[in-house]
Scaffold this active site. Structure first.
Site, PDB file in Angstrom:
ATOM      1  N   LYS A  22       0.833  -1.200   0.000  1.00 47.37           N
ATOM      2  CA  LYS A  22       0.000   0.000   0.000  1.00 47.37           C
ATOM      3  C   LYS A  22       0.877   1.263   0.000  1.00 47.37           C
ATOM      4  O   LYS A  22       0.645   2.182  -0.782  1.00 47.37           O
ATOM      5  CB  LYS A  22      -0.911  -0.048   1.233  1.00 47.37           C
ATOM      6  CG  LYS A  22      -1.847   1.103   1.399  1.00 47.37           C
ATOM      7  CD  LYS A  22      -3.027   0.724   2.279  1.00 47.37           C
ATOM      8  CE  LYS A  22      -2.711   0.738   3.758  1.00 47.37           C
ATOM      9  NZ  LYS A  22      -2.521   2.067   4.354  1.00 47.37           N
ATOM     10  N   SER A  23       1.868   1.292   0.880  1.00 45.62           N
ATOM     11  CA  SER A  23       2.710   2.495   0.990  1.00 45.62           C
ATOM     12  C   SER A  23       3.432   2.778  -0.330  1.00 45.62           C
ATOM     13  O   SER A  23       3.527   3.928  -0.769  1.00 45.62           O
ATOM     14  CB  SER A  23       3.762   2.306   2.089  1.00 45.62           C
ATOM     15  OG  SER A  23       3.151   2.224   3.341  1.00 45.62           O
ATOM     16  N   GLY A  94      -5.132   8.064   5.500  1.00 48.41           N
ATOM     17  CA  GLY A  94      -4.245   9.079   6.074  1.00 48.41           C
ATOM     18  C   GLY A  94      -3.051   9.322   5.165  1.00 48.41           C
ATOM     19  O   GLY A  94      -2.573  10.462   5.032  1.00 48.41           O
ATOM     20  N   SER A 167       7.226   9.382  11.983  1.00 45.25           N
ATOM     21  CA  SER A 167       6.124   9.098  11.065  1.00 45.25           C
ATOM     22  C   SER A 167       6.596   9.224   9.624  1.00 45.25           C
ATOM     23  O   SER A 167       7.070  10.271   9.198  1.00 45.25           O
ATOM     24  CB  SER A 167       4.985  10.091  11.319  1.00 45.25           C
ATOM     25  OG  SER A 167       4.143  10.152  10.189  1.00 45.25           O
ATOM     26  N   ASP A 315       1.952  -0.918  12.132  1.00 40.45           N
ATOM     27  CA  ASP A 315       0.698  -1.428  11.563  1.00 40.45           C
ATOM     28  C   ASP A 315       0.451  -2.888  11.934  1.00 40.45           C
ATOM     29  O   ASP A 315      -0.637  -3.415  11.701  1.00 40.45           O
ATOM     30  CB  ASP A 315       0.713  -1.300  10.034  1.00 40.45           C
ATOM     31  CG  ASP A 315       0.614   0.161   9.607  1.00 40.45           C
ATOM     32  OD1 ASP A 315       0.229   1.005  10.444  1.00 40.45           O
ATOM     33  OD2 ASP A 315       0.929   0.464   8.439  1.00 40.45           O
TER      34      ASP A 315
HETATM   35  C1  S3P Z   1       2.395   4.861   6.292  1.00 38.30           C
HETATM   36  C2  S3P Z   1       2.982   5.198   7.470  1.00 38.30           C
HETATM   37  C3  S3P Z   1       2.465   4.823   8.797  1.00 38.30           C
HETATM   38  C4  S3P Z   1       1.470   3.669   8.682  1.00 38.30           C
HETATM   39  C5  S3P Z   1       0.497   3.849   7.577  1.00 38.30           C
HETATM   40  C6  S3P Z   1       1.192   4.007   6.235  1.00 38.30           C
HETATM   41  C7  S3P Z   1       2.980   5.338   5.037  1.00 38.30           C
HETATM   42  O1  S3P Z   1       1.806   5.925   9.374  1.00 38.30           O
HETATM   43  O2  S3P Z   1       0.791   3.516   9.917  1.00 38.30           O
HETATM   44  O3  S3P Z   1      -0.379   2.742   7.511  1.00 38.30           O
HETATM   45  O4  S3P Z   1       2.663   4.804   3.963  1.00 38.30           O
HETATM   46  O5  S3P Z   1       3.797   6.270   5.099  1.00 38.30           O
HETATM   47  P1  S3P Z   1       2.639   7.032  10.207  1.00 38.30           P
HETATM   48  O6  S3P Z   1       3.700   7.500   9.342  1.00 38.30           O
HETATM   49  O7  S3P Z   1       1.659   8.113  10.528  1.00 38.30           O
HETATM   50  O8  S3P Z   1       3.089   6.293  11.441  1.00 38.30           O
END
Ligand code: S3P
Length: 431
Positions: A22-23, A94, A167, A315
């Site tokens: 996903k990321s 998010g 983060s 996660d």
């Molecule tokens: C993500 C970073 C994480 C993770 C989210 C995906 C990303 O959040 O929890 O599911 O793709 O950069 P944070 O960076 O807010 O911890």
């Protein structure tokens, strides 16, 4: 409302792969949209979160073709996006909202971003603060720092920013803005978070200095389109790793999984707990990808996860809590307040759901103490609209005695289309 009915699984002997990361899928679309020329992503995750990003980039003027279910081609706009006709709907994601904010902050127009009820409760001050320092105007419309966001983009000026939270979303937002800003931007984080953006930027022709946890990037920089193979999402693989580790006599092989070391701390935690897991990296760049083999049935024992390990399994804590429920002794999770700001308040939802399965749990302000080793009893549980909570409850159901009902499971589509089908396949052979 969709729900999943789960019966105990007795045996697991399987080999498969999980959908794309996903990321990496989010980042591939955004960097491809900013780049000049064509970007092709193979192994793209067609989950709802990444589709929110895809639709947003289309609304910003990029042509995006889904040439196959898991393959997209993006015609980038060479850094010059178009003003969207409508506010951008980030859905439940998010990552879409926070990373896209860094993208549109450097564009000469105003963008409004909104999301669903869960995303509307999540804090955005962490990205609004650096973006304001870059010179963009950010208005968080609710409770000081909650979405919707209105971002008035401008010609950005480089910043020196130290993030209080570890983060990757904040880091990536800052890097995406820094690519468009004039001068030398410096970013620091308290602990190294997932480093996908850093790994992908060179593939798009960008350069920067990396001295973890500090990054220095001179902007503005022009990106060039590229071709990327997206590995399977380790966070999706995590559910099956714990299931296999917990089922006596099981054997599981997962292929083409992302093995980026900033994501795989769950493997270290499971190994400390005594699980039989072997990982093998087969392709190291730009993202490590390989095979994981689990031999199930070892007696698991409790462990502690805390400090710098937390960002690298953030996660996976919902599914780690399932492993903790199987392990002899008390597993402690510390320094994990961030879990209260995810798709749900995960510390609260994990506590409530594990108790329903008969597991004693102490909820603490920054973590959990889980007493494992008792027989799990099937239960009727809510997901609170959180995909990882729904999938963790389904795995608990496969490991428990009796019937389990997981309610409100449509949210699983955000990150793992096909999860329910995979459970069905395993149940067909493993009854
Ligand atoms: C993500 C970073 C994480 C993770 C989210 C995906 C990303 O959040 O929890 O599911 O793709 O950069 P944070 O960076 O807010 O911890």
């Amino acid at each position: 409302m969709s729900q999943l009915e789960i019966r105990p699984l007795r045996r697991l002997d399987a080999e498969f792969s999980v959908p794309g990361d996903k990321s990496i899928s989010h980042r591939g679309i955004m960097l491809g949209g900013l780049a000049a020329g064509t970007t092709r992503l193979r192994g793209f995750l067609p989950g709802e979160d990444c589709l929110s990003t895809l639709h947003a980039l289309q609304a910003l003027g990029c042509r995006v073709d889904r040439v196959a279910p898991h393959e997209v081609v993006i015609e980038g706009r060479g850094g010059k996006l178009l003003a969207p006709a409508e506010p951008l709907d980030c859905g439940n994601s998010g990552t879409t909202m926070r990373l896209l904010s860094g993208v549109v902050a450097g564009q000469p127009f105003t963008t409004r971003l909104f999301g669903d009820a869960s995303l509307s409760r999540r804090p955005m001050g962490r990205i609004a603060e650096p973006l304001r320092q870059f010179g963009a105007e950010i208005h968080c419309e609710s409770q000081g720092d909650r979405p919707p966001l209105t971002i008035r983009g401008t010609k950005l000026k480089a910043i020196d920013f130290s993030s209080k939270v570890a983060s990757a979303q904040v880091k990536s937002c800052v890097l995406l803005a820094a690519l468009q800003a004039e001068g030398k931007s410096t970013f620091r984080e308290p602990v190294l978070s997932r480093d996908h953006t850093e790994r992908l930027l060179p593939a798009f022709g960008a350069s920067f200095r990396k001295d973890p946890p500090t990054l220095i990037l001179h902007g503005p920089q022009r990106l060039e389109g590229t071709e990327l193979d997206v590995p399977g999402d380790f966070s999706s693989a995590a559910f099956w790793l714990v299931l296999a580790a917990g089922l006596p006599g099981s054997r599981l092989t997962l292929r083409h999984v992302g093995l980026n070391p900033t994501r795989t701390a769950l493997i270290s935690a499971l190994l400390r707990m005594g699980a039989g897991i072997v990982e093998k990296v087969e392709d190291p760049t730009p993202e490590p990808m390989g095979t994981i083999v689990v031999q199930g049935g070892n007696r698991l024992k409790a462990t502690t996860v805390s400090g710098s390990e937390i960002p690298n399994l953030i996660d996976e804590i919902p599914i780690l809590a399932v492993a903790a429920a199987l392990a002899e002794g008390v597993t402690e999770i510390k320094d994990a307040t961030e879990l209260r700001h995810k798709e749900s308040d995960r510390l609260a939802v994990i506590t409530r759901n594990l108790r329903l399965f008969g597991v004693p749990v102490e909820e603490r302000p920054d973590g959990l103490a889980i007493e494992g080793g008792r027989t799990l009893v099937g239960a009727e549980v809510e997901s609170d609209g959180d995909h990882r909570m729904a999938m963790s409850a389904a795995i608990l159901g496969l490991l428990a005695k009796g019937k389990t009902l997981v309610k409100d499971t449509a949210c699983i589509e955000t990150s793992y289309p096909g999860f329910a089908r995979q459970i069905g396949l395993l149940q067909e052979v493993g009854r």
